[in-house]
Structure formats: structure tokens, C-alpha cells
Design a protein around this motif. Structure first.
Motif, mmCIF file in Angstrom:
data_model
loop_
_atom_site.group_PDB
_atom_site.id
_atom_site.type_symbol
_atom_site.label_atom_id
_atom_site.label_comp_id
_atom_site.label_asym_id
_atom_site.label_seq_id
_atom_site.Cartn_x
_atom_site.Cartn_y
_atom_site.Cartn_z
ATOM 1 N N MET A 1 67.253 93.650 12.383
ATOM 2 C CA MET A 1 67.366 92.777 11.213
ATOM 3 C C MET A 1 68.810 92.345 10.940
ATOM 4 O O MET A 1 69.040 91.387 10.211
ATOM 5 C CB MET A 1 66.819 93.483 9.970
ATOM 6 N N VAL A 2 69.767 93.092 11.503
ATOM 7 C CA VAL A 2 71.173 92.754 11.257
ATOM 8 C C VAL A 2 71.474 91.313 11.677
ATOM 9 O O VAL A 2 72.302 90.638 11.082
ATOM 10 C CB VAL A 2 72.102 93.749 11.997
ATOM 11 N N PHE B 1 79.184 89.562 7.995
ATOM 12 C CA PHE B 1 79.144 90.974 8.410
ATOM 13 C C PHE B 1 78.390 91.242 9.711
ATOM 14 O O PHE B 1 78.749 92.176 10.429
ATOM 15 C CB PHE B 1 78.722 91.891 7.252
ATOM 16 N N PRO B 2 77.370 90.417 10.099
ATOM 17 C CA PRO B 2 76.756 90.672 11.413
ATOM 18 C C PRO B 2 77.751 90.535 12.574
ATOM 19 O O PRO B 2 77.615 91.235 13.578
ATOM 20 C CB PRO B 2 75.669 89.605 11.513
ATOM 21 N N PHE B 3 78.742 89.659 12.423
ATOM 22 C CA PHE B 3 79.746 89.524 13.487
ATOM 23 C C PHE B 3 80.456 90.851 13.713
ATOM 24 O O PHE B 3 80.704 91.247 14.847
ATOM 25 C CB PHE B 3 80.780 88.457 13.125
ATOM 26 N N VAL B 4 80.804 91.530 12.606
ATOM 27 C CA VAL B 4 81.521 92.796 12.723
ATOM 28 C C VAL B 4 80.617 93.844 13.378
ATOM 29 O O VAL B 4 81.030 94.548 14.303
ATOM 30 C CB VAL B 4 81.995 93.274 11.343
ATOM 31 N N ILE C 1 71.534 100.406 1.182
ATOM 32 C CA ILE C 1 71.736 99.521 0.023
ATOM 33 C C ILE C 1 72.329 98.192 0.477
ATOM 34 O O ILE C 1 71.850 97.121 0.107
ATOM 35 C CB ILE C 1 72.660 100.198 -1.018
ATOM 36 N N VAL C 2 73.377 98.269 1.318
ATOM 37 C CA VAL C 2 74.005 97.048 1.817
ATOM 38 C C VAL C 2 72.983 96.167 2.530
ATOM 39 O O VAL C 2 72.849 94.967 2.264
ATOM 40 C CB VAL C 2 75.160 97.387 2.782
ATOM 41 N N LEU C 3 72.218 96.804 3.447
ATOM 42 C CA LEU C 3 71.277 96.016 4.237
ATOM 43 C C LEU C 3 70.159 95.444 3.380
ATOM 44 O O LEU C 3 69.713 94.317 3.601
ATOM 45 C CB LEU C 3 70.695 96.872 5.373
#
Lengths: 294, 306
Positions: free
Chosen positions: A96-97, A171-174, B23-25
Motif C-alpha cells: 500500500m505504500v 514519503f513513498p519515495f523515501v 498511525i502514519v500509514l
């Protein structure tokens, strides 16, 4: 180059690749740069020096940097948990990221606005918290303006909303840059550090973090570069108030709508130069990484 | 277990970190997904289906499919050609070529649309008036063919377009802007994959007397099929979902130059939130499908190399 090429197809693949690349990518970019170069130096300065563009540039680069930095922290946390710990649903989370990559930006834009706007699931709490702060502390100046805006609209129509959207796409890039590096990290050095008496926190700070730093910097740069050019996920939540929540890509469009092609070309060229520099830095870093791992 | 203790955190710390990550996700991933569907169904299924079947939505879906149907095969062809070129041969400028392929990733979608206006716009290199001039002979031919009684129907569309050859603020502009934006996806997937597989099998095929096409179909393609499929999926997801670039070149003509993302924007700006989110569910489902297929492909092709 005297060695004969064994596998056939060099001429064909070279011809097609170069022609297609030139027609689709290089020629259009050249058209843009030549258009911008045709504008005199004085006009360049007057276009890029206009207050509205300076405000938009500050907002775009500033928020992109903050969002990329926060992406690094969130990305490090998520990657750490995904790589090191086992818990139910981990596989699902891992796949899912990539959602922010796969979800069209317009969809992300209207959805984030719905969630973080005043009537949204999270936005309503932001609004009530801001209203409380407003009555208890009565902040003034820049912060006061922000708190007023949050109380009225939630996170929408404020820099906070833009920041949320940019972090979402960043944030997915990181995570994806960090994940392979962290998976390859052996336990040996950590064990060695532990036998020497280092606590877990010391091991993380002094042993693990330095090894992850190049990947973190690459992740930061990728998220930053993407954030600068981001359009779809930002324009809905930002509300596009001139001088306040207007981002650079939006200014390009508003120049186009006023048939101001020169100004659009100049702003776009400026942005491209920054983006290409960032790409160049990533390449250097990557080469350095490859060289280190050799 | 003492060994394990030294290289992991205590239980409460682990629980805390997992909790924070969850929580973040959920804030960033699950909540938005949930919100798309919740907003779409806020006014019931009837409104939901009506918004998907009205004329403007239908023509937007059609245009989105057409755009992806042209952009994805073109960029797949390019991806295969470029990956073959940079992994099977060594030549001067190879590293530079690889970074050029990545270039569109560093270009803002808005700029990806703008560049085409710099070429085909009213003040561009090839403005509509110049295009009409250039294509006049072809237009005359097509008009002649279209007036033919038996085969005329086949050429009507071409003749109509050639008589007024618009690129930007028309469908062709949407397609080329999408091609620009989705340009690197297939090549990006294939290059590392083919690099890691090396050229031994292809070289063996050459010594056995196989020709280039035969090597490609019988040796290379079976080896890269999952990576290729994944690249095509990503390319397709982006082609169908692209917003910024097509927004610049579309001209926003309802029912004619609106793709699905642009249609969503129009609905949203008209405060038809439920309809906008109903159309958004289609794209959200496409994203979920892409992610799901990605997991399947990864499992089929085994653990990723490197």
C-alpha cells in the motif's frame, strides 16, 4: 570500440530510441528553453522579480523542503517497521505504500481536501483545536493568520494543507529508496557494537544511521524534486490565494491563461533548471553509493 | 535469544514504533482511500451510478481509454527498444542516454503540457496556421478519399481533422502530453532487470544461428515478461490518471477534451462533490488494481533481484 557487436539490432534500436527520445522529450524541452532565452535579461529579471512570483517560489521551495524533511522522518519510521519487525498485515501495508504513486493526483487532491477541510474527518478536529488556541492564546502576526485560517477552514486553503499534500506524495519515495539499503544491512556490525557495550539508541545513532544517510539524502532529494513540480494534489487543498497559497506550477498556468507565453516559459525554465540540478545531484550520490558498495 | 536481544529493541519500543507507523500509514493511505468511497456514496447508489453514466462522464472515460490506448503501446515499444540498446551494447554516451530517459520524471506535469504549447500553440514553432499550410496536400487527398462513395466513410475523420489540424486544446495534444509524462515507465522497469540478467543467453542464441527478432521473441521476452508487464501497468496507471499535463493542453472542452481526471476537476469546481468522487472511485480502483497486480507479478517473478 573495434570489438564487433555480437547481438544484432544495434542500428535499429539506436535509431528508434534516439529519434523517439528527440521528438518526444528533447525537442519540446528545447522549444521551451529557446522561448525563454528569447526573452531579454532585463525582462527575465522583471518576471522572476515580481512579488507574486517571489511569494510563490518561497512557498513552493520552502514547503517542498519541509515536506521532504518530514517525509524522511516518516519514511524512516515506516521502513524500519516494515523491514525489521513482523506483525500481521505487514505485506498489505508494504504494497500500500505505493498508493500515492498509483493514485491519480487529482483524486488525491480532492480527497485530501475532503479529509482535512473543515467538515472533514481530521479537518474538523484541526478547526476546533485552532479555535481553542485562538480564544486561549490569541496569537498574532503570521501565526495568528494561520490559526485564524485553520479555525475557519481546517487545513484547507492554507500552507498547512499544501504541506500535507506534499508529504503524502513524498514519503513513498523515501521508503522505496531506503528499503533495499536497510534490507542489505547485516546484523554483524550491530552485534559488534552491542558486544562493545553500546546501547540500542547509541547503535542506531552511531552505527545504523550513518549507513543509511546516503539513501536518506537520495530519498529527500527525490521527494523534494517531486514536490516542487507537484500540481494536481495541491491545487484543490491550497485554494490558490494569490501571495498566500499559490504554488509555482499554478502561476505558469495563470500566465498561460492570460496569454503571457513568455512569462510562462521563463518561470518554467527556472523551475526546470532547479529540477535538473537536483537530478544531477541524485546521480552523483548514486554513483558515490555504487562506488562505496563495490 | 540473547543474540536476538542485542540487535532488536525491547518489546514496548517495538510496539510503540509499529503503532506510530500504523498511525502514519492509516492517516496517509487508508483514510484517503476510505474517503473516496465514502464521499462518492454519500448521496446513495443512485446518484453514484447516474454520475458514472451521464454523457460527459462517458465521453471522459472514452477519451481516457483512447489516450492510454495510444500512449502506453508507444512507450512500451520505446521502453523495449531503449532497454535493449543500453543493456545489450556498450557505447559512448550510454550513461548519458540513461539519464536522458529519466528526464521526464524531473519535469513538472504543468511544464510537460507547456512544452507542447511552445511548439503547437498560436505563438509556437508550428502554429495551427502553419500546420494547415503544411498539411494542405494531405488534407486535399483525404477530402478526395472521403468524398468517394464506397470507401469515403473510412477517411471522414482524417479529412475533418486535416482540414483544421489542431493539436493543442484538442485530443492530439492530450495524447502527446500523456506520452511525454509516461515516457520513462517501461524503460525504467526493464533496464535494471535486463542488466542483471546479462546477455549470455542472447549470445548463445546468436552462435546457434538465431536472428535478432527470433532472439527477442524466444529468448529475451520470456525472461523479462513480468518486469515488462509491471512497467506497462505503471505506465497505464499514470496515463489514465495524468492531470497537470493534460490540464494545460486540453482547453477544457466538455464532452470533447475532458479526460476522467479533468472531468473530476470540472465536477468538483461546480460543487458536484458526489459526482466528482464517484468518478474518482474509478481511478482509485484502477490504482488499487495496479498495486494488487504488482504484488502478484512480484510473487510470480520471485523475489526481486539485487
Amino acid at each position: 570500440m573495434s570489438k564487433r557487436r555480437i547481438i544484432p539490432g544495434f542500428g535499429l534500436s539506436m535509431g528508434f530510441t534516439i529519434t523517439y527520445l528527440s521528438l518526444i522529450i528533447l525537442l519540446p524541452l528545447a522549444a521551451l528553453f529557446l522561448n525563454a532565452a528569447g526573452v531579454g535579461w532585463a525582462e527575465w529579471r522583471s518576471i522572476l522579480g515580481s512579488p507574486r512570483i517571489i511569494a510563490a517560489a518561497r512557498l513552493t521551495f520552502g514547503l517542498s523542503a519541509v515536506a521532504a524533511a518530514v517525509s524522511v522522518v516518516l519514511g524512516l519510521l515506516v521502513t524500519w517497521v516494515l523491514v525489521r519487525y513482523h506483525f500481521p498485515g505487514k505485506k498489505l501495508l508494504d504494497s500500500m505504500v505505493d498508493l500515492p504513486f498509483a493514485l491519480p493526483t487529482a483524486v488525491a487532491g480532492i480527497t485530501l481536501t475532503a479529509i482535512y477541510g473543515k467538515t472533514g474527518w481530521i479537518g474538523c478536529h484541526i478547526a476546533s483545536a485552532a479555535a481553542w488556541i485562538k480564544t486561549t492564546w490569541q496569537p498574532t502576526g503570521w501565526l495568528g493568520d494561520q490559526v485564524n485560517s485553520w479555525a475557519d477552514f481546517g487545513a484547507a486553503y492554507s500552507p498547512l494543507g499544501i504541506f500535507i499534500a506534499l508529504t503524502f506524495i513524498g514519503f513513498p519515495f523515501v521508503v522505496r529508496t531506503l528499503q533495499p539499503v536497510m534490507e542489505d544491512l547485516g546484523h554483524e556490525i550491530e552485534e559488534a557494537a552491542a558486544t562493545l557495550g553500546a546501547g540500542r539508541w547509541t547503535v542506531f545513532l552511531r552505527v545504523i544511521l550513518p549507513l543509511l544517510t546516503p539513501a536518506l539524502i537520495t530519498g529527500f532529494t527525490l521527494a523534494f524534486a517531486r514536490a516542487i513540480g507537484e500540481y494536481g494534489s495541491v491545487i484543490f487543498i491550497s485554494g490558490n490565494l494569490p501571495m498566500k497559497t499559490e504554488i509555482l506550477p499554478l502561476l505558469i498556468i495563470s500566465q498561460l491563461e492570460q496569454f503571457n507565453f513568455k512569462a510562462a516559459a521563463v518561470i518554467a525554465s527556472g523551475m526546470l533548471v532547479v529540477s535538473f540540478l537536483l537530478l544531477f545531484i541524485i546521480n552523483l550520490l548514486q554513483r558515490r553509493l555504487d562506488w562505496q558498495n563495490r | 535469544m540473547a543474540n536476538l536481544q542485542a540487535t532488536t529493541e525491547s518489546k514496548p519500543v517495538r510496539a510503540l514504533l509499529i503503532g506510530l507507523a500504523l498511525i502514519v500509514l492509516s492517516l496517509f493511505l487508508f483514510l484517503p482511500l476510505l474517503a473516496v468511497f465514502a464521499e462518492a456514496l454519500r448521496r446513495g447508489w443512485e446518484v453514484f451510478f447516474a454520475s458514472l453514466t451521464e454523457d460527459a462522464a462517458r465521453s471522459a472515460i472514452k477519451l481516457t481509454l483512447l489516450t492510454a490506448g495510444i500512449a502506453v503501446p508507444l512507450n512500451t515499444l520505446f521502453g523495449l527498444s531503449a532497454a535493449w540498446l543500453v543493456t545489450k551494447y556498450r557505447f559512448k554516451g550510454r550513461a548519458f542516454l540513461i539519464s536522458l530517459i529519466d528526464l521526464p520524471f524531473a519535469v513538472s506535469p504543468v511544464i510537460a503540457g507547456l512544452v507542447w504549447i511552445m511548439i503547437f500553440g498560436a505563438k509556437g514553432w508550428l502554429p495551427p496556421s502553419r500546420m494547415t499550410e503544411l498539411l494542405a496536400p494531405l488534407a486535399a487527398l483525404a477530402a478526395q478519399a472521403a468524398s468517394n462513395e464506397s470507401i469515403g466513410g473510412l477517411f471522414e475523420g482524417a479529412a475533418a481533422w486535416l482540414a483544421d489540424p489542431k493539436i493543442v486544446f484538442a485530443v492530439p495534444g492530450i495524447i502527446i502530453a500523456t506520452v511525454f509524462v509516461t515516457f520513462p515507465f517501461v524503460a525504467r522497469e526493464l533496464i535494471p532487470l535486463m542488466e542483471s540478467q546479462g546477455s549470455d543467453q542472447e549470445e548463445a542464441a546468436v552462435t546457434l544461428g538465431a536472428g535478432g527478432w527470433r532472439i527477442f521473441w524466444r529468448v529475451t521476452l520470456p525472461n523479462i515478461k513480468w518486469g515488462l508487464l509491471y512497467g506497462v501497468l505503471l505506465c497505464n496507471a499514470r496515463a489514465m490518471g495524468e492531470f497537470g499535463a493534460v490540464s494545460v493542453v486540453s482547453g477544457h472542452i466538455r464532452g470533447q477534451t475532458n479526460t476522467l481526471p479533468l472531468h473530476i476537476e470540472v465536477l468538483y469546481n461546480e460543487y458536484q462533490f458526489s459526482a466528482a468522487f464517484a468518478c474518482a472511485t474509478l481511478l482509485a480502483l484502477l490504482a488499487l488494481l495496479t498495486l494488487g497486480l504488482k504484488s502478484v507479478v512480484e510473487q510470480l517473478s520471485g523475489p526481486p533481484q539485487n
